[in-house]
Design a protein around this motif. Sequence first.
Motif, short mmCIF file in Angstrom:
data_model
loop_
_atom_site.label_atom_id
_atom_site.label_comp_id
_atom_site.label_asym_id
_atom_site.label_seq_id
_atom_site.Cartn_x
_atom_site.Cartn_y
_atom_site.Cartn_z
N ALA A 102 32.53 55.52 36.95
CA ALA A 102 32.30 54.49 35.93
C ALA A 102 30.85 54.51 35.47
O ALA A 102 30.56 54.39 34.27
CB ALA A 102 32.66 53.11 36.49
N MET A 103 29.92 54.65 36.40
CA MET A 103 28.51 54.70 36.04
C MET A 103 28.22 55.94 35.19
O MET A 103 27.50 55.86 34.19
CB MET A 103 27.64 54.69 37.29
N ASP A 104 28.80 57.07 35.56
CA ASP A 104 28.57 58.29 34.79
C ASP A 104 29.08 58.16 33.36
O ASP A 104 28.45 58.64 32.41
CB ASP A 104 29.26 59.48 35.48
N ASP A 161 46.86 38.18 49.73
CA ASP A 161 46.12 38.30 50.99
C ASP A 161 44.77 38.95 50.72
O ASP A 161 44.63 40.17 50.72
CB ASP A 161 46.93 39.13 51.99
N GLY A 162 43.76 38.12 50.49
CA GLY A 162 42.43 38.64 50.20
C GLY A 162 42.14 38.61 48.72
O GLY A 162 42.87 38.06 47.90
N ALA A 163 41.03 39.23 48.33
CA ALA A 163 40.62 39.29 46.93
C ALA A 163 40.57 40.75 46.49
O ALA A 163 40.30 41.65 47.28
CB ALA A 163 39.24 38.65 46.74
N ALA A 164 40.87 40.97 45.21
CA ALA A 164 40.75 42.30 44.63
C ALA A 164 39.41 42.36 43.88
O ALA A 164 39.04 41.41 43.18
CB ALA A 164 41.90 42.57 43.67
N TYR A 165 38.71 43.46 44.02
CA TYR A 165 37.34 43.55 43.50
C TYR A 165 37.27 44.52 42.32
O TYR A 165 37.33 45.73 42.46
CB TYR A 165 36.38 43.98 44.61
N THR A 166 37.14 43.93 41.15
CA THR A 166 36.85 44.69 39.93
C THR A 166 35.42 45.20 40.00
O THR A 166 34.56 44.61 40.66
CB THR A 166 37.05 43.77 38.72
N PHE A 167 35.15 46.28 39.29
CA PHE A 167 33.78 46.80 39.27
C PHE A 167 33.54 47.52 37.96
O PHE A 167 34.45 47.73 37.15
CB PHE A 167 33.54 47.75 40.46
N GLY A 168 32.30 47.92 37.75
CA GLY A 168 31.97 48.68 36.56
C GLY A 168 30.48 48.82 36.37
O GLY A 168 29.68 48.38 37.20
N THR A 169 30.13 49.46 35.26
CA THR A 169 28.73 49.64 34.87
C THR A 169 28.59 49.30 33.39
O THR A 169 29.37 49.77 32.56
CB THR A 169 28.28 51.09 35.09
N HIS A 170 27.62 48.46 33.08
CA HIS A 170 27.30 48.15 31.69
C HIS A 170 25.90 48.69 31.39
O HIS A 170 25.00 48.61 32.23
CB HIS A 170 27.34 46.65 31.44
N ALA A 171 25.76 49.23 30.19
CA ALA A 171 24.48 49.82 29.78
C ALA A 171 24.07 49.24 28.44
O ALA A 171 24.90 49.05 27.54
CB ALA A 171 24.61 51.34 29.68
N CYS A 172 22.79 48.97 28.31
CA CYS A 172 22.27 48.33 27.12
C CYS A 172 21.02 49.05 26.64
O CYS A 172 20.16 49.43 27.45
CB CYS A 172 21.95 46.86 27.43
N VAL A 173 20.92 49.25 25.33
CA VAL A 173 19.73 49.85 24.72
C VAL A 173 19.13 48.81 23.78
O VAL A 173 19.83 48.25 22.93
CB VAL A 173 20.09 51.12 23.93
N VAL A 174 17.83 48.53 23.95
CA VAL A 174 17.18 47.51 23.13
C VAL A 174 15.97 48.10 22.42
O VAL A 174 15.40 49.11 22.84
CB VAL A 174 16.72 46.30 23.98
#
Length: 798
Positions: A447-449, A646-659
């Motif tokens: 995801a980061m790549d 039973d438990g929590a599911a963990y979403t994940f990801g990468t966000h990138a910003c150019v300013v």
Amino acid sequence: MSDAESADAGAADPSEHDQEAVDEDADTDAYTGSGEKRREDAALLSGRAEYTDDREPPGTVHLAFVRSEHGHADLEEIDTSAAEAMDDVLGAYTWADVEASPSPGRLQPPGLDRDVPAHPVLATDRVRYHGQPVAVVVAEDRYRARDAAAAVDVEYDPLEAVVDPETAATDSEAPRLFEAAPDNIATTAELGDRDATEEAFAAADRTVSIDLENNRLISSALEPRAAIGEFDPDEGFTVTVTSQSPHGHRRKLAHTLGVREGEVRVVSPRVGGGFGHKGHHHPGEAMAAWCARELEVPVKWTATRSGNYLEGAHGRDHRTTAELAIDDDGTIRGLRAETYASVGGYGLGSGARMPVRYGRLLSSQYAIDAIHCETRAVFTTTAPIHSYRGAGRPEAIYVTERLIDVAADELGLDPVELRRRNLISPEAFPYETPVGATYDSGDYEPAMDKALEAIGYDERTDATGADDGRLRGVGIANYVESTGGGFESGLVRVLPDGDVAVYAGTHSHGQGHETTYAQLVADALERPIDRIQVSEGDTAAIPTGTGTFGSRSTIVGGNAVVESAEKVLAKARRIAATELGVDSAQIGYEDGTFAVSGANDSVSAEAVSGADETVSFEDIADTAYGWGLPDDLEPGLESTTFYDLDGAAYTFGTHACVVAVDPDTGDVELERYFAVDDCGERVNPLIVEGQVHGGVAQGIGQARYEQVAYDDDGTLLTETMDSYGVPRAADLPSIETDSTVTPSPLNELGVKGIGEAGTIAAPPAVVNAVCDALDITHVDMPLTEEHVWRAISDQNEE
């Protein structure tokens, strides 16, 4: 796909890039996974959708509040006589009237460490925040009610106010809001191992630290809170209300009114956004019901925008000091954080306890061996804090992702490289963090790549080399989001003609449940989607449910309705076997038709060959409500499931910003924003994109524009949209998206939540980008032109 406190799923169609992703992911033989357009939108866009304020039972009258003009004051006297003498005024009430009634008149206690009183529906002897309800007036129409409320004369004895949570807890001269909380601390918590963390810091090559403010926010849903109270001596209360959790509202209203839950029916029609503040009841809902019983007529209350800003529950408002223990090679050894979090003038629902749990996500995507977090939730003379989209997760990820960038600068490492060196390995899942979270699944680097490649991270030029004189910077934020939790109900009922009615204990306020649940049930029953109808929002018609918040609906609600559909299909198969004269094991089912599929030990080939070959789903539905059922089957074709994750599911990801930042004015332009999110299997990629877009918009709002401001006397300065900076479309960049898919092993659908991802990742991504552009350590949100210009000026002075 899942949801959160949001009203974003009706966003515009995804960009061309996004639509390609939707088309690639779609299974042409299934509704699930396809970009089915939202069936809700026609009514919403045409104005046919009915909201609480659209309803007006015969004889409805209107309620208006008298609100405190002070942030902290003793009540000397309340004179309602002038209001009561006005034409068309039916009544004016204060706490004395509530106290003399059968109702306790206080919102449900928040369960704090200190024995402080719960929030009263009307102020008792003291007001503890600007805008707190002091009295109510009921009149024939809302305008007369507001005029009469203005005629109520209230005498106050102003007291000193305190609006900063750290000051309230640490300054011995700060005013005390409750005798039972002499230090203004409502509750405290520690997460992680203090000793192990101290050892990690002692062993590390160096320590980096940062002081952060997570700015206070106001929920600005399209629809303000509203309620209509009705009372029948024989049937009890019916309260129509803007709610994220109708059954939760029923329980809380019953407590405040002093009646049994069975005496309260809650009905919630369309809800125009929630973001958390419609997950708990406020004085308005309770007083509409209370006045309906007093006056024996329907009583409507609709919050004004200013009233909603004054008393509608705020979010965030943390002061944090955080440190990272790190070796010179970039290995993170430990993290510790100390936070003062405001709960406002009263604890409101779970809002007062949320800050003590925020530290569970401080590990973010990184393998950190030792973490310790100490949090103090503090009373201040401000509006109560409740959940605001993300509810603790944005606060935690902001701390960690800012620390990572500060550490990278300290070490002279690229911030992406530092992140990469510390990512949790895909082989490590399920992964238990030092602060008690167990991540179910993840594969973070792809995801980061994707995000880095999309913005051309490796080809970027130096920030000072821009031709137009502006300073350019790139910000990266990795995140995890805990999603799901608790039980949810789902009822699937097949009608005699084969149509299917689905009843869910969740309640959509923009997430698109009518579409996604219909997709799931249509696939489970192999029925056309236009023959599936989804209903939510009526406690008299729907099995007890938990509601919609915390990115939980598809994980628990979706699995609940699918499991019910599967039970229905199993019963239908048994009925078909009786119709066709074979064992149920010999029945196949495809595209709405049951067919004899073969022989087994108990059924001869001759019997199979002599049987009728097929029977339709419609015929089975008709039989289920008629004659000829097996003796051991009850009539009807429906099933109810209470699904408990039973438990929590963990979403994940990468966000990138150019300013790009103008060094002369402090103006910040977001030139690119790219989000890569992994929410497991996506029921409807189009709605997922809408959720991401809406979340990012709110996250950018926090990062760039939004901040609640009080003066030293506790007066709210951002009482209207003229002074509170909600971003408009022109203030936002084009939000580009992509995804990876890592199914959750914790639920049968493999889904995770997505509704809060944007509010979690956007603030650190934007702040990291601006700090990169300016080559500074930190600047607090919101990054207004003035804040950024001052940061540039301070840097130039150094």
